[in-house]
Write a protein that holds these residues in place. Sequence first.
Motif, PDB file in Angstrom:
ATOM      1  N   PRO A  23       0.837  -1.207   0.000  1.00  0.00           N
ATOM      2  CA  PRO A  23       0.000   0.000   0.000  1.00  0.00           C
ATOM      3  C   PRO A  23       0.870   1.254   0.000  1.00  0.00           C
ATOM      4  N   THR A  24       0.322   2.333  -0.553  1.00  0.00           N
ATOM      5  CA  THR A  24       0.988   3.637  -0.493  1.00  0.00           C
ATOM      6  C   THR A  24       0.018   4.622   0.120  1.00  0.00           C
ATOM      7  N   ALA A  25       0.559   5.706   0.681  1.00  0.00           N
ATOM      8  CA  ALA A  25      -0.311   6.699   1.317  1.00  0.00           C
ATOM      9  C   ALA A  25       0.341   8.056   1.235  1.00  0.00           C
ATOM     10  N   THR A  26      -0.473   9.083   1.050  1.00  0.00           N
ATOM     11  CA  THR A  26       0.005  10.456   1.180  1.00  0.00           C
ATOM     12  C   THR A  26      -0.982  11.210   2.057  1.00  0.00           C
ATOM     13  N   LEU A  27      -0.445  12.151   2.838  1.00  0.00           N
ATOM     14  CA  LEU A  27      -1.280  12.929   3.756  1.00  0.00           C
ATOM     15  C   LEU A  27      -0.816  14.368   3.670  1.00  0.00           C
ATOM     16  N   THR A  28      -1.743  15.275   3.395  1.00  0.00           N
ATOM     17  CA  THR A  28      -1.376  16.690   3.344  1.00  0.00           C
ATOM     18  C   THR A  28      -2.350  17.477   4.201  1.00  0.00           C
ATOM     19  N   ALA A  29      -1.924  18.701   4.579  1.00  0.00           N
ATOM     20  CA  ALA A  29      -2.789  19.576   5.367  1.00  0.00           C
ATOM     21  C   ALA A  29      -2.771  20.955   4.728  1.00  0.00           C
ATOM     22  N   ASP A  30      -3.918  21.621   4.773  1.00  0.00           N
ATOM     23  CA  ASP A  30      -4.023  22.933   4.141  1.00  0.00           C
ATOM     24  C   ASP A  30      -4.843  23.846   5.045  1.00  0.00           C
ATOM     25  N   LEU A  87      -0.764  24.708   6.496  1.00  0.00           N
ATOM     26  CA  LEU A  87       0.126  23.984   7.411  1.00  0.00           C
ATOM     27  C   LEU A  87       0.268  24.681   8.752  1.00  0.00           C
ATOM     28  N   ALA A  88      -0.028  25.979   8.770  1.00  0.00           N
ATOM     29  CA  ALA A  88       0.081  26.705  10.037  1.00  0.00           C
ATOM     30  C   ALA A  88      -1.157  27.543  10.232  1.00  0.00           C
ATOM     31  N   ILE A  89      -1.751  27.480  11.415  1.00  0.00           N
ATOM     32  CA  ILE A  89      -2.959  28.240  11.703  1.00  0.00           C
ATOM     33  C   ILE A  89      -2.793  28.936  13.032  1.00  0.00           C
ATOM     34  N   ASP A  90      -3.684  29.900  13.268  1.00  0.00           N
ATOM     35  CA  ASP A  90      -3.757  30.475  14.600  1.00  0.00           C
ATOM     36  C   ASP A  90      -4.693  29.629  15.443  1.00  0.00           C
ATOM     37  N   ILE A  91      -4.531  29.718  16.739  1.00  0.00           N
ATOM     38  CA  ILE A  91      -5.361  28.870  17.592  1.00  0.00           C
ATOM     39  C   ILE A  91      -6.815  29.278  17.411  1.00  0.00           C
ATOM     40  N   GLY A  92      -7.683  28.273  17.299  1.00  0.00           N
ATOM     41  CA  GLY A  92      -9.100  28.538  17.074  1.00  0.00           C
ATOM     42  C   GLY A  92      -9.487  28.387  15.608  1.00  0.00           C
ATOM     43  N   GLN A  93      -8.552  28.493  14.709  1.00  0.00           N
ATOM     44  CA  GLN A  93      -8.865  28.300  13.289  1.00  0.00           C
ATOM     45  C   GLN A  93      -8.894  26.807  12.986  1.00  0.00           C
ATOM     46  N   SER A  94      -9.290  26.480  11.758  1.00  0.00           N
ATOM     47  CA  SER A  94      -9.322  25.070  11.381  1.00  0.00           C
ATOM     48  C   SER A  94      -8.575  24.882  10.076  1.00  0.00           C
ATOM     49  N   LEU A  95      -8.255  23.617   9.809  1.00  0.00           N
ATOM     50  CA  LEU A  95      -7.559  23.274   8.575  1.00  0.00           C
ATOM     51  C   LEU A  95      -8.143  21.970   8.056  1.00  0.00           C
ATOM     52  N   VAL A  96      -7.751  21.659   6.816  1.00  0.00           N
ATOM     53  CA  VAL A  96      -8.310  20.471   6.177  1.00  0.00           C
ATOM     54  C   VAL A  96      -7.191  19.473   5.927  1.00  0.00           C
ATOM     55  N   LEU A  97      -7.401  18.230   6.416  1.00  0.00           N
ATOM     56  CA  LEU A  97      -6.486  17.137   6.110  1.00  0.00           C
ATOM     57  C   LEU A  97      -6.973  16.431   4.861  1.00  0.00           C
ATOM     58  N   ASN A  98      -6.063  16.061   3.983  1.00  0.00           N
ATOM     59  CA  ASN A  98      -6.404  15.424   2.722  1.00  0.00           C
ATOM     60  C   ASN A  98      -5.492  14.238   2.516  1.00  0.00           C
ATOM     61  N   TRP A  99      -6.072  13.038   2.318  1.00  0.00           N
ATOM     62  CA  TRP A  99      -5.217  11.867   2.155  1.00  0.00           C
ATOM     63  C   TRP A  99      -5.676  11.006   0.998  1.00  0.00           C
ATOM     64  N   VAL A 118     -10.507   5.081   2.773  1.00  0.00           N
ATOM     65  CA  VAL A 118      -9.166   4.967   2.191  1.00  0.00           C
ATOM     66  C   VAL A 118      -8.757   6.275   1.522  1.00  0.00           C
ATOM     67  N   ASN A 119      -9.705   7.016   0.998  1.00  0.00           N
ATOM     68  CA  ASN A 119      -9.376   8.358   0.484  1.00  0.00           C
ATOM     69  C   ASN A 119     -10.364   9.316   1.116  1.00  0.00           C
ATOM     70  N   GLY A 120      -9.889  10.513   1.425  1.00  0.00           N
ATOM     71  CA  GLY A 120     -10.877  11.427   1.994  1.00  0.00           C
ATOM     72  C   GLY A 120     -10.268  12.711   2.483  1.00  0.00           C
ATOM     73  N   THR A 121     -11.112  13.563   3.058  1.00  0.00           N
ATOM     74  CA  THR A 121     -10.675  14.805   3.667  1.00  0.00           C
ATOM     75  C   THR A 121     -11.352  14.929   5.021  1.00  0.00           C
ATOM     76  N   GLN A 122     -10.744  15.771   5.882  1.00  0.00           N
ATOM     77  CA  GLN A 122     -11.295  15.964   7.224  1.00  0.00           C
ATOM     78  C   GLN A 122     -10.896  17.345   7.693  1.00  0.00           C
ATOM     79  N   THR A 123     -11.857  18.096   8.216  1.00  0.00           N
ATOM     80  CA  THR A 123     -11.547  19.403   8.789  1.00  0.00           C
ATOM     81  C   THR A 123     -11.259  19.218  10.277  1.00  0.00           C
ATOM     82  N   VAL A 124     -10.138  19.783  10.742  1.00  0.00           N
ATOM     83  CA  VAL A 124      -9.773  19.645  12.159  1.00  0.00           C
ATOM     84  C   VAL A 124      -9.382  21.012  12.710  1.00  0.00           C
TER      85      VAL A 124
END
Lengths: 257, 458, 262
Positions: free
Chosen positions: A47-54, A56-68, A86-92
């Motif tokens: 298996p292969t995997a990639t994980l990115t975040a958009d 990469l840097a936020i202020d506290i209280g903001q959110s970002l999106v993980l994409n894999w 197996v593929n997806g995005t998530q806001t954290v």
Amino acid sequence: MTLQAKFWKGATLAVALSLAVGCHHSKQPLSNTNGLDNAPTSEQPAPTATLTADPLAIDIGQSLVLNWRTTNATSVVIDGIGPVPVNGTQTVSPSNSTTFRLVAKGDGGSTEASVRVTVRVPVVPVAGDSTANNEAGGDMGTDAAFHQNVQDVFFDYDSFDLRPDAQQAALNAARYLAAHPAIKVLIGGYCDDRGSAEYNITLGENRANAARTALISAGVPASRIRVVSYGKERQFCSEENETCWQENRRAQFNIDR
Amino acid sequence: MMQSLLRSAVLKSSSKQYALAFAVLCVFFSPLLRAQDTFHLEATNSTDRIRIAVAAFKPQSADPATSGYKNTFDTTLFADLSAAGIFDIVSKSLLPPSAPGNQAEMNLAQWSAAPASAAMVAFGNLAVQNGHIVVNGFLDDAKNTQFPQVFVKQYSEEASDDQARQIAHRFADEIIARLGGGGVGIAETKIYYVKQTGQNKEIWEMDYDGANQHALTHLGTVSLSPRISPDNSRLAFSALGREGFQIKMFSLLLNRMVTFPAAGGTNLSPAWAPGGNQIAFSSSRTGDPEIWTSDAAGNIARRVTSFRGPDVSPVWNPKTGAQIAWISGRTGLPQLYIMDADGSGVQRMTDGGYATSPSWSPNGQFLAFAWDRKYGPGAPGGQDIYVMEITSKRWIQLTHDIGRCDFPSWSPDGRHIVFANTPDGKAAHTRIMTMLADGTQKRALTGSGADMPNWSWK
Amino acid sequence: MSSYAHPAPLQQKIGGGFVGAVLLHIAVAGILVGLAFLHPFHSKSWGEDASAAGAIQATMVNAIPLPPKAPPVDHAVLASEDVTKAPAPPVKEKTAPPPKPTDILIKNKVDTKPLKVAPKENLAPTKHPQPTPESPKATTGDAATQLPQAITQAVNGTATVTVQSRTFGNRYAYYLRIVGGMVTKNYNEQHPDPRTSQDKSVTMLFDIQRDGTIQNLRLETSSGSPSLDAAAKRAILEIDSFGPLPEGDHITIEYKFDYHHP
């Protein structure tokens, strides 16, 4: 005649054997303590995997999106989130800087991917400095600007080896320092609160030195770098879980004022 | 023929397997058995101990001040003699109902008869005169009707609760000196330790029984690893400054910090040689943390180890001053090693796990240290206090399932060990505990926030 | 001249043969002696067989009545007969009436037995109420024929510590008890070979210096069992110090160990 032949046959056999044995005694490379990568079995593709975040840097209280994205995986788990498709995005919205780690398992083995997200909190725990407020310091720029662009280097349990993401962070820091030649950097070495106080100070020192070596190899002159170890005497968080422990196992870059 | 050969070979191999399994089991269990074999740690059975009765001292007047000091004195004396580990103390309910104040009032027959059945009796009187506590203490041999008195001593100190305690400590130590077979008394010894004060850590001092806890340093930073000199005059420790951890020196005689040269890198975990004229410590001034020695003023520093990997927490052999034990991470996880004081004769003592914080026993035969034998990522096994016999490398585990334990330190009589313990694993809940060197009679000396204890040499 | 010439070769021959014979004898003797040196008593393997000998746990008990020590009481009786003559006669009269005329007639010794018993009973009240036939210690000033002793029970026998100074032993009996306790505690951890040591006793002699350290340890009487001798010696050598002497420059201690493996 036969005796002599036997003798030479035996001698060559012995020499050959000893050579073979000698080869086996050659040193094996140090195994990485991060042993989650299994060698894939020969039948199935790994298996292969990639994980990115958009972003990469936020202020506290903001959110970002993980994409894999993964291939050849049957189960995918992200630390702190749980099982995911197996593929997806998530806001954290993390409350402090974390490394999101993804583990993808399939018939052909397993693999992992990670991304480091920096969360800027108002008070950065800068140990050893009595001044907590960081004003714009002339040549060196502000601490806020520094930390926005220079991320800390994180380590595995009882290790001071630079992981791939750590090496990347060190390279980024070196690039920033090259672009701002006036800045002098202080590297602080830290450990999580397990382990013994005295030994942890040496481990923190080794971590800071590893980061220092990476900077020097990337071209930063040694005269601009200073190293201090805090061991486990300064903690960035206090929960008793792996997330917090990973948070504490770091070499931190700071402007050396 | 081949088949029968094969069969016999298979049979042989299976019986060999059984034999091998049996042998492996024996080898596996025998260390456990041997670890509990005659491992004379100086703890005596109750039948070996001298049976001593401690009488309530007779107050010379009825005023409440005298009785207050007397109670403090009686309690402290009883606790000191119980803690010594060499006496079988007659319990209070079995004592005859008399409090003899001097030899004339002592009726030995009462004390040597059942139920007390004492071999020795400690008794005396206490008075308060002109702002001074005056104590006359007697020790009698209850079985020698002809010459019962072993010794009598008078003590006089300024009247205070603390002095009532100190007098009791001195009297107890005198008894132990006479009856202890060459052993020293520990009632007057002190323990130096790290106390958490908010964000900082300072060095504190207390009596060996946990009383009289008070601060020594006020540096406003993180101070660790206090180690008192053999003559009780100076305290070496490491403190966090701008340049990282440095070795600092505090004078107990002058009650202030005294100079100690700083050096590059991280300098920590100082240890005194028994002569008091040398210090060993860990220093990374050359890049890699190594063990160095210097004289007591920090001059003429000499490097002793030169192996890649962190070297820390040295401790000298207190009997000979010719060997150093320390922790080294040269093979990966920290392990316990010993070597001669010049760096030769390196010997590895632990075979795995995570070993840390060694302390050498006063008779030179044992090392106490903290060890996590089932070390691993995620949820490591417990870290406990172990004692290892140096010549045979056999060891005993002294703490079980009481939480994380660390920083053991031997008492000067070799019969007690003080250590840090956190019952729930949280660093903020660390407290200091004491126990006999065989692991019995554990009790806490402090509340939360105390760590890294160091027992004085005398 | 010729008379010399003849005997000379004869003498030479005889001399040669004689020398050869002597050399042969010396060689044989030398071989025997050499064998003796090379294969001496394998004494070190004795006593090391831990499985056979006593228990690992030391259950040493102080101050227990010792039936085997009854004989020494005879000495004390002889000494104290002077002191206690007066009470004796009334007791004798008591024992006369008991309805055993046949016994009295037959055995004169029965008459003497009350004599022995009575003084012992009289001694008891002057001592403390404990029934301690370990009276041969310094507690009774009457036991003047015996040097002060401390007797302790070990796991496999009895140890008697005697000090060769009457004044010291009387005045500092507690110190003797400490010496006996410490040596016997070490002794209990030794393992003399029970087969050769049974019912044997060894006596060691040593000096205690002012600071409590041991000097001049020597074997006074061997038990005949090398492992028992070695065990007693080791038990004493293992001690660093007994604690400082309460008085004096040095004292001499005699340590006797009787081995009885139950």
